[in-house]
Scaffold this active site. Sequence first.
Site, PDB file in Angstrom:
ATOM      1  N   GLU A 199    -115.439  41.922   1.750  1.00 34.79           N
ATOM      2  CA  GLU A 199    -115.199  42.902   0.704  1.00 34.79           C
ATOM      3  C   GLU A 199    -115.085  42.205  -0.644  1.00 34.79           C
ATOM      4  O   GLU A 199    -115.023  40.978  -0.719  1.00 34.79           O
ATOM      5  CB  GLU A 199    -113.928  43.717   1.004  1.00 34.79           C
ATOM      6  N   HIS A 217    -108.718  52.583  -7.338  1.00 38.49           N
ATOM      7  CA  HIS A 217    -109.860  52.214  -6.505  1.00 38.49           C
ATOM      8  C   HIS A 217    -111.124  52.629  -7.238  1.00 38.49           C
ATOM      9  O   HIS A 217    -111.230  53.762  -7.718  1.00 38.49           O
ATOM     10  CB  HIS A 217    -109.782  52.895  -5.141  1.00 38.49           C
ATOM     11  N   ARG A 248    -111.329  44.653  -7.621  1.00 37.41           N
ATOM     12  CA  ARG A 248    -111.269  46.081  -7.925  1.00 37.41           C
ATOM     13  C   ARG A 248    -110.970  46.384  -9.388  1.00 37.41           C
ATOM     14  O   ARG A 248    -111.494  47.348  -9.948  1.00 37.41           O
ATOM     15  CB  ARG A 248    -110.211  46.756  -7.034  1.00 37.41           C
ATOM     16  N   HIS A 304    -104.868  54.460  -6.492  1.00 39.34           N
ATOM     17  CA  HIS A 304    -104.985  54.036  -5.098  1.00 39.34           C
ATOM     18  C   HIS A 304    -103.763  53.293  -4.575  1.00 39.34           C
ATOM     19  O   HIS A 304    -103.307  53.554  -3.467  1.00 39.34           O
ATOM     20  CB  HIS A 304    -106.219  53.150  -4.966  1.00 39.34           C
ATOM     21  N   ARG A 312    -104.269  43.735  -6.422  1.00 40.27           N
ATOM     22  CA  ARG A 312    -104.319  43.464  -4.986  1.00 40.27           C
ATOM     23  C   ARG A 312    -105.742  43.155  -4.544  1.00 40.27           C
ATOM     24  O   ARG A 312    -106.676  43.881  -4.866  1.00 40.27           O
ATOM     25  CB  ARG A 312    -103.780  44.658  -4.193  1.00 40.27           C
TER      26      ARG A 312
END
Length: 649
Positions: A192, A312, A367, A428, A463
Amino acid sequence: MAAYVSVGNIHDLCLSGQVYKGKDSWSSGFTFRATSFKDLSWSSGVSKALKAERCGCHHSRGVSSFNESLKLSIRAASSSTKYYDFTVIGSGVAGLRYALEVAKQGTVAVITKDEPHESNTNYAQGGVSAVLCPLDSVESHMQDTMVAGAHLCDEETVRVVCTEGPERIRELIAMGASFDHGEDGNLHLAREGGHSHHRIVHAADMTGREIERALLEAVLNDPNITVFKHHFAIDLLTSQDGLDTVCHGVDTLNIKTNEVVRFISKVTLLASGGAGHIYPSTTNPLVATGDGMAMAHRAQAVISNMEFVQFHPTALADEGLPIKPQTARENAFLITEAVRGDGGILYNLGMERFMPVYDERAELAPRDVVARSIDDQLKKRKEKYVLLDISHKPRDKILAHFPNIASECLKHGLDITRQPIPVVPAAHYMCGGVRAGLQGETNVLGLFVAGEVACTGLHGANRLASNSLLEALVFARRAVQPSTELMKSTRLDVSASEKWTRPVVATARSLGDEVISKILALTKEVRRELQEVMWKYVGIVRSTTRLNTAERKIAELEAKWETFLFEHGWEQTVVALEACEMRNLFCCAKLVVSSALARHESRGLHYTTDFPFVEESKRIPTIILPSSPTTASWSSRQLQNISSSTSLI
């Protein structure tokens, strides 16, 4: 409760500083301090430094449940009190994993706001990151985490989590969690954004649901654990022992019976998730109204890094679907990070790929970078969504890796194997929360935290994808030993229940049907207004002017709401589901705004046009300290007043 906001070392918290806001502000004074980052010892400082310095058991909830609760009269709450060795607030991965371990040593109550499975965990699609490939390393996972976190992460915490992660995954598998395997029989590891290696353990695109299933099945089969569903946590029960604040349990509202149930316990774990619903669009379920963060703040717990709200980048944009949903979603549908990790490409509506313009990592950037890039595209082009295309990949692989996403999109006339997915950023994850040490301990004795409600130092300013479930598993496990030791050394005082005044349930006979209807209508309206203020002024891109405007508007909105309630018969100890959620939303929104105003730089998820660059001197956590509640609003004060000044331990 009024708060002092500082940017600095946890060991310097009792130093005086410059007052930023006056007593007329809703925050009743913010203090800003700065100290050297190298002096900060996050993991060792929380429990030691702060302590020294401060020295029915098992239907889904909806709006109608609140209306039903208003058909009765205001009355004193039920005298129902329950006693357990451990009380766990929250039924996500952190709460359930912890409950299973401490149940080996004593009785456990798991309190959950809705159905036990209705948690952020259940909506987590991507997976759990862990070093399970010989080509990968703990050092590499640490580096990826630190880079994604804009180097605000606590290095010791990062090392602990990355080192212990693989064993936590093996424990889940041993408990019956089923993850995807490759053709070679080994776990299939996805990649990811922000990760340099394939290290994401997953169950298609429904990983959280599978973990929740396995844990919940084990919990429900454990005779030492009782699950109390539809119990909304109102406030923690605390007392003072000298300079220490001590937690003794929690008051809850049984949403189905409309009664207050008091839980007295030796140890309390707060694992209640995040606060996504301070924003109008969030991937979080309805239960995520910041209850745990607000309760902890009111209970004198230290809060940290609340300015770092993760949006997100890719939630499903319903207005871009061929067939629009007939009713608005309660929470945005998440399009997992793994779609980009599998080769998904972002385009604007002109079918121009834009991510390489913003970052050399393109779609695999962290992100915060991707969300800001999308936000910039939308503003420049005056468009409402962008497109995420995975259709160039083989159809069978798309359907195997993302069956849930494919199914949801197909319901609305979109075939992701042939067409791009319309996406837009949505709130998110909260990277900040209740400040915790390496064993999940807080500055409030007897109170531990794990999961999104906690701020452990792992995430820093942003994060890394799939580190959230990992952190929850690691800290839930690490909190077991100190919790068990405390439980064994603590005497449960069965007479303690009446030390605190009991909340009373708001119902219609005393206030009147018309007043109740007006209160309910105003609360819904105010909730929407607060969410709009947060999105407009405290969103992906911020400025000092917009943050100050948010502070003012939130104060006015809260004052309007509270004034209406208290002028129409409401009292300090009166409770009702949506009113209590509203006070928690206000509390968390104010924590975010005050923290954002304290950070005079752009780092990670906090980007401000007035301070657009990262500054090394400001690479320090934001810390919010509690102060006198005398001038605080209802949202910042504990409901219960202790009726005895004597120690309860």
